[in-house]
Design an enzyme around this catalytic site. Structure first.
Site, PDB file in Angstrom:
ATOM      1  N   ASP A   3       0.845  -1.181   0.000  1.00  0.00           N
ATOM      2  CA  ASP A   3       0.000   0.000   0.000  1.00  0.00           C
ATOM      3  C   ASP A   3       0.886   1.237   0.000  1.00  0.00           C
ATOM      4  OD1 ASP A   3      -2.169  -1.653   0.013  1.00  0.00           O
ATOM      5  OD2 ASP A   3      -2.959  -0.987   1.952  1.00  0.00           O
ATOM      6  N   HIS A  23      -6.045   2.662  -4.738  1.00  0.00           N
ATOM      7  CA  HIS A  23      -6.301   2.721  -3.297  1.00  0.00           C
ATOM      8  C   HIS A  23      -7.140   3.939  -2.931  1.00  0.00           C
ATOM      9  CE1 HIS A  23      -5.697   1.087   0.619  1.00  0.00           C
ATOM     10  NE2 HIS A  23      -4.750   1.911   1.038  1.00  0.00           N
ATOM     11  N   HIS A  80      -8.103   8.287  -0.257  1.00  0.00           N
ATOM     12  CA  HIS A  80      -8.009   7.308   0.831  1.00  0.00           C
ATOM     13  C   HIS A  80      -9.231   7.387   1.747  1.00  0.00           C
ATOM     14  CE1 HIS A  80      -6.017   5.089   4.244  1.00  0.00           C
ATOM     15  NE2 HIS A  80      -5.460   4.450   3.238  1.00  0.00           N
ATOM     16  N   HIS A 123       3.493  -2.565   3.802  1.00  0.00           N
ATOM     17  CA  HIS A 123       3.546  -1.122   3.604  1.00  0.00           C
ATOM     18  C   HIS A 123       4.979  -0.712   3.279  1.00  0.00           C
ATOM     19  CE1 HIS A 123      -0.322  -1.438   5.678  1.00  0.00           C
ATOM     20  NE2 HIS A 123      -0.615  -0.264   5.148  1.00  0.00           N
TER      21      HIS A 123
END
Length: 242
Positions: free
Chosen positions: A70, A121, A125, A218
Site C-alpha cells: 500500500d 487505493h 483514501h 507497507h
C-alpha cells in the site's frame, strides 16, 4: 515540522484516524485462526460471502504468494524495495493513493517499467462505506483517469482504504469494472516510529505462508525493506512461487 507531517500522515493512512462509518460498514481482518492448509479462516469465509461482488482475499493459484504494497506516502524505502524485487525477479502489486500517484511520478514510472501491477487505493483514501454512490465512483474513477492519462496505465484492482467495506460498496466497485483485492495476511508494519524487529517480522511472515496468499505490506516500513529479499528466499524455499 516535516516529522510532524510524517507522523500525521502515518496515523491517517494506518487508520488510527477514521471517518464516521454507517451502521453497515465492516472492517476486514484475516484473523488468527487457520485451517489445515494454514489459510486464515477469516479470508476463506470472506471470499465465500463476498466473492460474488468480485472481492478476493486470496488468489486461486495455490502455488503462489502475491506480495502487495500500500502506497500512501513515500518514506524513502520504495526504491530499495523495487531494487530487491528486481534482483529477485518478483512482480508485486502497488496500491496507489491519489497523492502518491501525483507526487511520486519517478517511482510510479519505475513500477510500470519493471513490470509491476498498479492498484487503486482511492484518490483521497476515503472510507468507501461512508460515500454516496456518486462519491464512490469519483473516488475510484478520478484516480483511474489520472493514472491512465498521466502514465498510460489502466488499473483494474481496487483495495479499500483501511479494509473498510460493505456489500453495497463492493457491488458498486465491481460495477466500475474493478476487482476488489483484500489480503490473507497483514501485520503491524505501518508505523515508522514503532517498527517490528526484522527477525521476528521475517519469522512471522514466513510462518504465515499458505497457498494463494496475498500479503499486505507497507512500503513506509524500514523493516520490510530490510527483510524483503530474505522473505522471498524463504517463501521460495518452502515451495511457493512469488
Amino acid at each position: 515540522m516535516k516529522r510532524l507531517v510524517s507522523i500525521l500522515l502515518g496515523a491517517i493512512l494506518s487508520c488510527t484516524l477514521l471517518l464516521p462509518m454507517n451502521a453497515l460498514a465492516l472492517g476486514y481482518g484475516q484473523g488468527i485462526q487457520r485451517d489445515a492448509a494454514n489459510c486464515p479462516t477469516g479470508a476463506v469465509e470472506f471470499e465465500a460471502q463476498y466473492g460474488q461482488f468480485g472481492a478476493y482475499a486470496m488468489t486461486p493459484d495455490k502455488s503462489r504468494i502475491i506480495l502487495t504494497f500500500d502506497q500512501g506516502y513515500e518514506n524513502g524505502y520504495t526504491a530499495q524495495i523495487l531494487d530487491t524485487l528486481k534482483e529477485k525477479n518478483v512482480s508485486a502489486v502497488f496500491f496507489l493513493t491519489g497523492d502518491y500517484a501525483k507526487r511520486e511520478s519517478d517511482l510510479v514510472e519505475r513500477m510500470i517499467a519493471e513490470g509491476h501491477t498498479l492498484g487503486n487505493h482511492g484518490m483521497t483514501h476515503a472510507a468507501i462505506p461512508t460515500l454516496s454512490p456518486a462519491q464512490l465512483e469519483d473516488e475510484v474513477m478520478s484516480l483511474h483517469k489520472y493514472v491512465l492519462d498521466t502514465y498510460g496505465y489502466e488499473m483494474q484492482y481496487f483495495r479499500p482504504p483501511c479494509g473498510e467495506y460493505d456489500a453495497a460498496s463492493l457491488e458498486l466497485v465491481q460495477g466500475l469494472g474493478y476487482q476488489t483485492v483484500f489480503w490473507s495476511y497483514a501485520y503491524v508494519d505501518w508505523n515508522p516510529d514503532a517498527q517490528p524487529h526484522p527477525q521476528s517480522a521475517l519469522l512471522g511472515l514466513t510462518d504465515a505462508a499458505h497457498g494463494g496468499a496475498i500479503y499486505l505490506l507497507h512500503s513506509v516500513s524500514k523493516t520490510n525493506a530490510e527483510i524483503l529479499g530474505s522473505l522471498i528466499d524463504n517463501l521460495r524455499a518452502i515451495g511457493y512461487t512469488v
